[in-house]
Design a protein around this motif. Structure first.
Motif: not given
Length: 67
Positions: A44-67
């Protein structure tokens, strides 16, 4: 928040944090993901972006492996 999934493979997400507080850090958020099958493993590959009032927007990248 909302999530739309297509064929259990592609996903789009969106959300918004609403509050009556005067100072709240977060607002809109968006994301996307994809699930890939490789044999009996799901990657699984995930990307997310989150607005923040006082700082630059947050970006998250996630890689998951399921067995």
């Amino acid at each position: 928040g909302l999530e739309y999934g297509f064929n259990e493979m592609f996903f789009l997400r969106g959300g918004y944090v609403g509050t009556n507080q005067d100072e709240y850090l977060y607002g809109a958020s968006f994301g996307a993901g994809v699930n890939l099958k490789w044999g009996s493993t799901i990657i699984t590959f995930d990307y997310s972006w989150m607005e923040n009032e006082y700082f630059d927007a947050h970006q998250f990248f996630t890689v998951k492996f399921g067995f």
